[in-house]
Design a protein around this motif. Structure first.
Motif, PDB file in Angstrom:
ATOM      1  N   PRO A 170       0.827  -1.210   0.000  1.00 22.57           N
ATOM      2  CA  PRO A 170       0.000   0.000   0.000  1.00 22.57           C
ATOM      3  C   PRO A 170       0.860   1.259   0.000  1.00 22.57           C
ATOM      4  N   PRO A 171       0.358   2.347  -0.593  1.00 24.82           N
ATOM      5  CA  PRO A 171       1.107   3.611  -0.565  1.00 24.82           C
ATOM      6  C   PRO A 171       1.372   4.061   0.863  1.00 24.82           C
ATOM      7  N   LEU A 172       2.426   4.850   1.011  1.00 25.36           N
ATOM      8  CA  LEU A 172       2.804   5.364   2.317  1.00 25.36           C
ATOM      9  C   LEU A 172       2.172   6.729   2.578  1.00 25.36           C
ATOM     10  N   SER A 173       1.900   7.001   3.831  1.00 27.58           N
ATOM     11  CA  SER A 173       1.372   8.310   4.197  1.00 27.58           C
ATOM     12  C   SER A 173       2.483   9.353   4.111  1.00 27.58           C
ATOM     13  N   GLU A 174       2.076  10.614   4.011  1.00 29.78           N
ATOM     14  CA  GLU A 174       3.047  11.703   4.016  1.00 29.78           C
ATOM     15  C   GLU A 174       3.876  11.684   5.292  1.00 29.78           C
ATOM     16  N   GLN A 175       3.244  11.334   6.407  1.00 31.35           N
ATOM     17  CA  GLN A 175       3.958  11.306   7.673  1.00 31.35           C
ATOM     18  C   GLN A 175       5.081  10.263   7.675  1.00 31.35           C
ATOM     19  N   ARG A 176       4.823   9.090   7.112  1.00 34.88           N
ATOM     20  CA  ARG A 176       5.852   8.050   7.099  1.00 34.88           C
ATOM     21  C   ARG A 176       6.996   8.410   6.169  1.00 34.88           C
ATOM     22  N   VAL A 177       6.680   8.968   5.015  1.00 27.90           N
ATOM     23  CA  VAL A 177       7.739   9.373   4.086  1.00 27.90           C
ATOM     24  C   VAL A 177       8.578  10.485   4.711  1.00 27.90           C
ATOM     25  N   ALA A 178       7.905  11.477   5.296  1.00 29.75           N
ATOM     26  CA  ALA A 178       8.622  12.597   5.911  1.00 29.75           C
ATOM     27  C   ALA A 178       9.483  12.120   7.079  1.00 29.75           C
ATOM     28  N   ALA A 179       8.999  11.138   7.835  1.00 29.90           N
ATOM     29  CA  ALA A 179       9.783  10.622   8.960  1.00 29.90           C
ATOM     30  C   ALA A 179      11.062   9.955   8.460  1.00 29.90           C
ATOM     31  N   PHE A 180      10.973   9.188   7.385  1.00 25.00           N
ATOM     32  CA  PHE A 180      12.166   8.556   6.804  1.00 25.00           C
ATOM     33  C   PHE A 180      13.152   9.625   6.348  1.00 25.00           C
ATOM     34  N   GLU A 181      12.640  10.650   5.688  1.00 29.09           N
ATOM     35  CA  GLU A 181      13.507  11.722   5.212  1.00 29.09           C
ATOM     36  C   GLU A 181      14.181  12.444   6.375  1.00 29.09           C
ATOM     37  N   SER A 182      13.439  12.652   7.439  1.00 22.98           N
ATOM     38  CA  SER A 182      13.991  13.347   8.598  1.00 22.98           C
ATOM     39  C   SER A 182      15.111  12.542   9.249  1.00 22.98           C
ATOM     40  N   VAL A 183      14.910  11.227   9.365  1.00 23.58           N
ATOM     41  CA  VAL A 183      15.921  10.360   9.980  1.00 23.58           C
ATOM     42  C   VAL A 183      17.228  10.416   9.192  1.00 23.58           C
TER      43      VAL A 183
ATOM     44  N   ARG B 162       3.940   7.588  -2.446  1.00 19.33           N
ATOM     45  CA  ARG B 162       2.752   8.215  -1.895  1.00 19.33           C
ATOM     46  C   ARG B 162       1.484   7.842  -2.652  1.00 19.33           C
ATOM     47  N   GLU B 163       1.585   7.618  -3.982  1.00 25.30           N
ATOM     48  CA  GLU B 163       0.387   7.478  -4.795  1.00 25.30           C
ATOM     49  C   GLU B 163       0.238   6.129  -5.493  1.00 25.30           C
ATOM     50  N   VAL B 164       1.317   5.329  -5.536  1.00 21.38           N
ATOM     51  CA  VAL B 164       1.241   4.043  -6.237  1.00 21.38           C
ATOM     52  C   VAL B 164       1.436   2.881  -5.256  1.00 21.38           C
ATOM     53  N   GLY B 165       2.573   2.802  -4.620  1.00 22.43           N
ATOM     54  CA  GLY B 165       2.776   1.689  -3.689  1.00 22.43           C
ATOM     55  C   GLY B 165       4.184   1.660  -3.136  1.00 22.43           C
ATOM     56  N   ASN B 166       4.397   0.765  -2.198  1.00 28.05           N
ATOM     57  CA  ASN B 166       5.674   0.666  -1.482  1.00 28.05           C
ATOM     58  C   ASN B 166       6.151  -0.777  -1.506  1.00 28.05           C
ATOM     59  N   GLY B 167       7.009  -1.103  -2.485  1.00 22.77           N
ATOM     60  CA  GLY B 167       7.512  -2.465  -2.609  1.00 22.77           C
ATOM     61  C   GLY B 167       6.515  -3.381  -3.287  1.00 22.77           C
TER      62      GLY B 167
ATOM     63  N   PRO C 145      10.729  -2.385  -0.380  1.00 21.31           N
ATOM     64  CA  PRO C 145      10.044  -1.311   0.348  1.00 21.31           C
ATOM     65  C   PRO C 145      11.040  -0.244   0.783  1.00 21.31           C
ATOM     66  N   LEU C 146      10.528   0.926   1.088  1.00 22.83           N
ATOM     67  CA  LEU C 146      11.366   2.084   1.401  1.00 22.83           C
ATOM     68  C   LEU C 146      12.417   1.779   2.461  1.00 22.83           C
ATOM     69  N   THR C 147      12.031   1.093   3.523  1.00 24.53           N
ATOM     70  CA  THR C 147      12.954   0.890   4.634  1.00 24.53           C
ATOM     71  C   THR C 147      13.976  -0.212   4.391  1.00 24.53           C
ATOM     72  N   ARG C 148      13.889  -0.901   3.234  1.00 24.52           N
ATOM     73  CA  ARG C 148      14.873  -1.929   2.898  1.00 24.52           C
ATOM     74  C   ARG C 148      16.000  -1.360   2.036  1.00 24.52           C
ATOM     75  N   TRP C 149      16.225  -0.059   2.095  1.00 27.94           N
ATOM     76  CA  TRP C 149      17.223   0.572   1.230  1.00 27.94           C
ATOM     77  C   TRP C 149      18.638   0.074   1.509  1.00 27.94           C
ATOM     78  N   LYS C 150      18.923  -0.371   2.733  1.00 27.51           N
ATOM     79  CA  LYS C 150      20.281  -0.759   3.125  1.00 27.51           C
ATOM     80  C   LYS C 150      20.446  -2.259   2.920  1.00 27.51           C
ATOM     81  N   VAL C 151      20.960  -2.629   1.752  1.00 21.49           N
ATOM     82  CA  VAL C 151      21.082  -4.042   1.413  1.00 21.49           C
ATOM     83  C   VAL C 151      22.510  -4.532   1.551  1.00 21.49           C
ATOM     84  N   ARG C 152      23.347  -3.745   2.182  1.00 20.39           N
ATOM     85  CA  ARG C 152      24.722  -4.145   2.421  1.00 20.39           C
ATOM     86  C   ARG C 152      25.137  -3.601   3.780  1.00 20.39           C
ATOM     87  N   ASP C 153      26.189  -4.149   4.338  1.00 17.83           N
ATOM     88  CA  ASP C 153      26.675  -3.684   5.643  1.00 17.83           C
ATOM     89  C   ASP C 153      27.334  -2.319   5.482  1.00 17.83           C
ATOM     90  N   ILE C 154      26.795  -1.310   6.156  1.00 12.12           N
ATOM     91  CA  ILE C 154      27.298   0.054   6.051  1.00 12.12           C
ATOM     92  C   ILE C 154      27.496   0.614   7.453  1.00 12.12           C
TER      93      ILE C 154
END
Length: 324
Positions: free
Chosen positions: A37-50, A64-69, A79-88
């Motif tokens: 499901p698409p993400l809310s503005e609050q969830r996207v903004a929270a990721f950006e803030s972090v 926001r308008e199509v989907g997440n993963g 999905p948005l929060t799976r961006w880190k696919v390697r040890d960093i």
């Protein structure tokens, strides 16, 4: 952008209702045959803030308008929060760092300098697709290529990444969808030949370019059913092509479309290149559960000279119930 989003929704609806079977890579996308499901503005903004960033506008609109993963190339969209696919180390600081590679410049030269200057040359990029093993499609967050996508092998940082031609995430995703319903291309977004079945076989068997042979082998993955000539050409490529990438592409297409692929994949477990051995193990366990026939050859990789192959073998054999 609203028009592009509307087109994507319409094409997604058509793709999800299409009764023609898809290769395994499409069905295996996270979330089954749907987007998250698409993400809310609050969830996207929270990721950006972090992470101290602003997501590229086209990707942000998609979330926001199509989907997440979900449905997408190879193993699907992450999905948005799976961006880190390697040890960093210090991961929260990585997305906001500048990714200096310029798609209009000399990428190989710039890449060599970037590797020399930075411990993590992919800082400033966000993984959006897992293509298998350590191959990823990345979205550039910062720098001159912000918003562009590139294909990268994170296990081979000596090889520069390849920028994809689309200008942003939405146009890239729509272009991938355009290849799904009827055109016969493999539902996996990579460079693909537009030629006929016979022309692809000619490229695979006769081209001097490893890139062209690999592209032909991969594109044949969307040309179901395989002709006997195509099958034989792919089997020969898996066994004898001098380029490891061609051998891996041939293995994938055979695993997807040839019911007798298990024997050839078992032979590929002894390939001289460890990347091919690892891929052959993955595909072998996808196409057969005949442990008495292939278990011994597969278990031999538990003692492989390459650590990554040993680890992959332990994981895959354990999940398959083949690890005695």
């Amino acid at each position: 952008m609203d028009d592009v989003v509307a087109h994507i929704h319409a094409k997604l609806s058509a793709a999800c209702s299409e009764p023609v079977p898809r290769p395994r890579s499409f069905v295996r996308a996270p979330g089954g045959r749907r987007l998250g499901p698409p993400l809310s503005e609050q969830r996207v903004a929270a990721f950006e803030s972090v992470h101290g960033i602003r997501l590229p506008s086209a990707y942000r609109t998609f979330l926001r308008e199509v989907g997440n993963g979900g449905i997408g190339p190879d193993y699907g969209l992450l999905p948005l929060t799976r961006w880190k696919v390697r040890d960093i180390p210090d991961a929260r600081q990585q997305l906001g760092r500048t990714f200096p590679l310029d798609p209009t410049g000399c990428v190989p030269e710039e890449w060599a300098r970037l590797r020399a200057d930075q411990a993590d040359p992919y800082a400033g990029t966000h993984a959006v697709v897992h293509r298998g093993c350590l191959e990823m499609t990345l979205l550039v967050m910062t720098g001159p290529a912000r918003g562009r996508l590139l294909d990268a092998d994170l296990g081979d940082v000596a090889t520069p990444p390849t920028f994809l031609p689309q200008p942003d995430f939405l146009s890239w995703y729509e272009h991938w969808l355009d290849g799904l319903p009827e055109c016969g291309l493999a539902p996996d977004f990579r460079g693909q030949h537009q030629g006929s079945h016979e022309e692809l076989i000619d490229h695979l068997t006769g081209s001097d370019s490893a890139c062209e042979r690999g592209t032909a082998a991969y594109t044949l993955g969307g040309r179901h059913p395989l002709s006997s000539r195509a099958r034989d050409a792919l089997l020969a490529a898996l066994a004898d092509d001098p380029d490891r990438g061609v051998r891996m592409d041939a293995a994938k297409t055979l695993a997807d479309l040839y019911s007798g692929a298990a024997e050839a994949l078992a032979q590929a477990l002894r390939d001289p290149d460890h990347w091919v051995r690892r891929r052959a193990m993955v595909y072998l366990l996808q196409v057969t559960d005949d442990e008495p026939a292939y278990g011994s050859a597969a278990r031999a990789l538990l003692n492989d000279e390459n650590l990554n192959v040993r680890l992959a073998a332990a994981d895959l054999l354990g999940r398959a119930g083949w690890a005695s």
